[in-house]
Design a protein around this motif. Structure first.
Motif, mmCIF file in Angstrom:
data_model
loop_
_atom_site.group_PDB
_atom_site.id
_atom_site.type_symbol
_atom_site.label_atom_id
_atom_site.label_comp_id
_atom_site.label_asym_id
_atom_site.label_seq_id
_atom_site.Cartn_x
_atom_site.Cartn_y
_atom_site.Cartn_z
ATOM 1 N N VAL A 1 43.522 42.000 41.085
ATOM 2 C CA VAL A 1 43.083 40.673 41.531
ATOM 3 C C VAL A 1 41.590 40.478 41.255
ATOM 4 O O VAL A 1 41.160 39.430 40.785
ATOM 5 C CB VAL A 1 43.404 40.502 43.034
ATOM 6 C CG1 VAL A 1 42.734 39.269 43.580
ATOM 7 C CG2 VAL A 1 44.914 40.447 43.243
ATOM 8 N N SER A 2 40.792 41.524 41.512
ATOM 9 C CA SER A 2 39.352 41.349 41.305
ATOM 10 C C SER A 2 39.005 41.290 39.821
ATOM 11 O O SER A 2 38.045 40.627 39.435
ATOM 12 C CB SER A 2 38.559 42.435 42.026
ATOM 13 O OG SER A 2 38.845 43.702 41.489
ATOM 14 N N ALA A 3 39.771 41.972 38.979
ATOM 15 C CA ALA A 3 39.527 41.850 37.531
ATOM 16 C C ALA A 3 39.812 40.420 37.076
ATOM 17 O O ALA A 3 39.077 39.859 36.259
ATOM 18 C CB ALA A 3 40.387 42.850 36.756
ATOM 19 N N ALA A 4 40.857 39.816 37.618
ATOM 20 C CA ALA A 4 41.128 38.408 37.297
ATOM 21 C C ALA A 4 39.970 37.533 37.756
ATOM 22 O O ALA A 4 39.607 36.556 37.092
ATOM 23 C CB ALA A 4 42.427 37.965 37.970
ATOM 24 N N GLY A 5 39.349 37.924 38.856
ATOM 25 C CA GLY A 5 38.258 37.129 39.415
ATOM 26 C C GLY A 5 37.001 37.149 38.579
ATOM 27 O O GLY A 5 36.192 36.226 38.651
ATOM 28 N N TYR A 6 36.804 38.210 37.787
ATOM 29 C CA TYR A 6 35.596 38.237 36.952
ATOM 30 C C TYR A 6 35.883 37.950 35.476
ATOM 31 O O TYR A 6 34.975 38.012 34.647
ATOM 32 C CB TYR A 6 34.806 39.539 37.134
ATOM 33 C CG TYR A 6 35.409 40.826 36.573
ATOM 34 C CD1 TYR A 6 35.468 41.055 35.206
ATOM 35 C CD2 TYR A 6 35.861 41.825 37.408
ATOM 36 C CE1 TYR A 6 35.986 42.243 34.698
ATOM 37 C CE2 TYR A 6 36.375 43.019 36.920
ATOM 38 C CZ TYR A 6 36.436 43.219 35.552
ATOM 39 O OH TYR A 6 36.953 44.379 35.062
ATOM 40 N N GLY B 1 36.441 35.230 33.939
ATOM 41 C CA GLY B 1 35.721 34.063 33.414
ATOM 42 C C GLY B 1 36.435 32.766 33.707
ATOM 43 O O GLY B 1 35.878 31.908 34.401
ATOM 44 N N PRO B 2 37.674 32.582 33.229
ATOM 45 C CA PRO B 2 38.351 31.310 33.482
ATOM 46 C C PRO B 2 38.545 31.058 34.977
ATOM 47 O O PRO B 2 38.675 32.003 35.757
ATOM 48 C CB PRO B 2 39.700 31.497 32.788
ATOM 49 C CG PRO B 2 39.453 32.521 31.739
ATOM 50 C CD PRO B 2 38.426 33.460 32.332
ATOM 51 N N LYS B 3 38.602 29.803 35.311
ATOM 52 C CA LYS B 3 38.723 29.429 36.712
ATOM 53 C C LYS B 3 40.074 29.863 37.271
ATOM 54 O O LYS B 3 41.113 29.653 36.667
ATOM 55 C CB LYS B 3 38.575 27.904 36.839
ATOM 56 C CG LYS B 3 38.702 27.385 38.257
ATOM 57 C CD LYS B 3 37.677 26.303 38.554
ATOM 58 C CE LYS B 3 37.834 25.786 39.993
ATOM 59 N NZ LYS B 3 37.910 26.877 40.976
ATOM 60 N N ILE B 4 40.049 30.479 38.440
ATOM 61 C CA ILE B 4 41.293 30.788 39.147
ATOM 62 C C ILE B 4 41.204 30.186 40.544
ATOM 63 O O ILE B 4 40.131 29.763 40.975
ATOM 64 C CB ILE B 4 41.553 32.308 39.243
ATOM 65 C CG1 ILE B 4 40.503 32.997 40.131
ATOM 66 C CG2 ILE B 4 41.589 32.949 37.861
ATOM 67 C CD1 ILE B 4 40.840 34.446 40.431
ATOM 68 N N PRO C 1 41.631 31.395 44.114
ATOM 69 C CA PRO C 1 41.861 32.579 44.956
ATOM 70 C C PRO C 1 42.882 32.348 46.055
ATOM 71 O O PRO C 1 43.690 33.227 46.352
ATOM 72 C CB PRO C 1 40.471 32.875 45.520
ATOM 73 C CG PRO C 1 39.525 32.335 44.505
ATOM 74 C CD PRO C 1 40.199 31.101 43.962
#
Lengths: 410, 410
Positions: free
Chosen positions: A329-334, A336-339, A341
């Motif tokens: 989850v944290s890798a998705a958070g960094y 770049g593209p908007k997610i 949470p």
């Protein structure tokens, strides 16, 4: 013919595309004495297209072959393994041209119609005496039997632990065409900087422009979605060879709709090869797929999936069979593209572990056991409510990978 | 006072900035019983600025503290280790606010003037009873001795193998100011997703706007140029605390020129801390600097240096003391920014191995020995004739890293 072992069913019709001969021999470039020179020769002028590494440090054979594709008059793909002919200056380009000239002479075509690929150690001049001997030997052994195809596939390998070939039929316009392909692995081992090389061949009638466009799309959906260690080589090349458009026979090119059918089949062929690359990654113990949905668009989903798959922390969690969702989850958070949470959900091997931004109470030991018992782990990550989706496949990161790659061998 | 061991010379004047008290205690959050609650309290309202993770999956304490900085009325930085209070939903935010409220009550200030940081395991609620006990205990032990400073620095650590503090004096306007700083490591070990936390403190008179701008520039030159494994945490925070601008004393803020002098010194302090982070990276055996020059601009140089430093193939070559220049040069080639392959040169630990696109004949065994005997390896890479330069520091990639991080511990 099965996906991974075409040799198991040599009676299947159209096991290989019509109009192509193959050879693979040991020219002595590899100290091990293993096969290291491959020839693929079409009976008549063929359409050839290519996609290449985007590394700016690029090997001479890539520069040379790239300048010749797409073409409607291709005849030969000559490949050596054991030496990448990369970072070799002017001499490297002369040697790449010499390989084309010799292959052309021996097969009776023009050097302009010969494509060349190299893979292996970088920064060392090609041992041209051995390369010449290998090409001469291969030219004398060309054949269209399955054994010849497999010999060619073996000769492009470097640190691969197994041969990678796929063959599949596709029915279009009431006619059965063949798509056969070979590739070699992206695993890297010092001092070789191994390379992803691939050749997709078909007897379907596809013109050069369509071949080039289609190959690019196929590669984007397959070879560009796998990673062993994220390091892009100086030599990566995938070629598409189409023998079906002989001018003399005046065959009609596939229509846009027909091409789409062919491309779907070719994408499946390439995807199977791409997964083999990952499974054969150096030191790889387990293989995982990151499937992203809910992104704003497919490009965003791709970047997120690639970032998660490239994280050493995620890779080592996969190695350990650890359902450590925080790393994913944290890798998705960094990435770049908007997610979103609060709308992010993660399912690992069918078990939801994180739902709309909140961790769920799970039986972690049970999930870990399930992960460990699978050779392939699936992380299904929803990052919002958008329409964007993408998959990415990667190997895990093991102590064996580090051991291989930290050995002093220069 | 030396860089790494301020406790060795407690007689140095200005070893700590004036007007700050510290405490570090064990509240029982960590099962190990190690210190896990830190308080930093200024005697009077102080300027506080912060830089934070850009991860979109962000912990409650980051959201809360970010909303309060920059400020001219800061009083407290309360930190717990052992639990990151990340991915903990509404309860997490309530707990972060409760930490601020309790610290405010105990130190006699407003909760709005308390900053909070957390680091440790993610996805688990804070054990508030232990957190409260820790804050209460710390509030009773505040002091301005060096031992108090060091206790605070110890209490923010997680998997760190050594304490990270730096102190330095800077002379401006005939006055000697102090810059003292502490941080904790970026190494990560399952199930903890450890975090880079740092606090830079000074008694120089700097206003909130200047403090925020300066801290951002300092972080960009230091903490943003180091990497253990490239994974960005949910909690990364660096705070700047400036006690020199007491309104009651009507001290004049540093001028732009004076601030530049201060910032240069603070950057050196932060760089020393940042290098300690890398040296303490999980499983790190060797530490390397990638120094890029000749890029079109500094931003391009930064991207190239970061890409080279992040390559697992480069990292494992450093681990093995392998002068495998092809991995470094090819990583630069895929980084993205334009390079000039024909003008690319690489010097490893003072030995030129690649010059203007051509490999040089080197004594690889000798260079390998030199690399192995250094705990720090320098790769000096020129990618063209542009003015852009950048450095990046990273740990290598060892089997121990993989072992730590693939252990099943969820």
């Amino acid at each position: 013919m099965t996906d991974t072992a075409p040799q198991n069913d040599p009676t299947t019709p159209n096991a290989l595309p019509k109009g192509i001969r193959f050879a693979g021999v040991a020219g002595g470039i590899k100290a091990s004495g293993k096969p290291d020179v491959s020839l693929i020769v079409t009976d008549r002028p063929a359409v050839m297209a290519g996609v290449y590494t985007t590394n700016q440090i690029v090997a001479a054979p890539v520069i040379l072959t790239r300048s010749k594709t797409p073409t409607a008059t291709g005849r030969v793909v000559v490949t050596n393994s054991g030496n990448a002919n990369a970072c070799t200056g002017d001499e490297g380009m002369q040697n790449a041209k010499a390989m084309c000239a010799l292959a052309a002479e021996l097969t009776g075509c023009d050097a302009a119609d010969v494509m060349v690929m190299s893979t292996g150690v970088i920064g060392q001049p090609l041992p041209m005496q051995k390369v010449r001997a290998g090409i001469e030997s291969a030219a004398g052994k060309l054949g269209d039997a399955e054994a010849d195809f497999l010999a060619s596939a073996d000769a492009i390998c470097t640190t691969d632990q197994f041969r990678k070939t796929v063959s599949q039929a596709v029915s279009i316009r009431g006619h059965e065409y063949c798509i056969a392909a070979m590739c070699k692995g992206a695993g890297m081992i010092a001092p070789n900087m191994a390379t992803m090389l691939g050749v997709v061949m078909t007897d379907a009638p596809i013109g050069p422009k369509a071949a080039q466009t289609s190959l690019k799309e196929i590669a984007n959906q397959t070879f560009n979605r796998v990673s062993v260690d994220g390091h892009m080589s100086t030599n990566d090349t995938v070629m598409l060879v189409c023998t079906g458009m002989s001018e003399s026979e005046n065959v009609q090119e596939l229509t846009v709709e027909e091409l789409a059918v062919w491309q779907e089949a070719a994408t499946q062929v390439a995807l199977k090869l791409a997964k083999m690359l990952v499974a054969d990654g150096e030191g790889a113990a387990r293989f995982f797929e990151v499937r992203v949905s809910g992104a704003a668009n497919d490009d965003d989903a791709f970047v997120i999936a690639k970032t998660v798959a490239a994280s050493p922390l995620v890779k080592t969690a996969i190695t350990g069979g650890d359902p450590n969702w925080g790393r994913i989850v944290s890798a998705a958070g960094y990435a770049g593209p908007k997610i979103e949470p609060e709308r992010t959900c993660l399912v690992i091997d069918g078990v939801m572990v994180f739902e709309n931004g909140t961790p769920l109470s799970i039986d972690a030991a049970k999930l870990s056991s399930a992960m460990k018992s699978n050779s392939e782990v699936l992380a299904d990550l929803k990052v919002g409510d958008g329409p964007g989706t993408a998959s990415f496949w990667a190997s895990d990161l093991t102590e064996a990978y580090v051991r291989f790659n930290s050995l002093y061998t220069t």
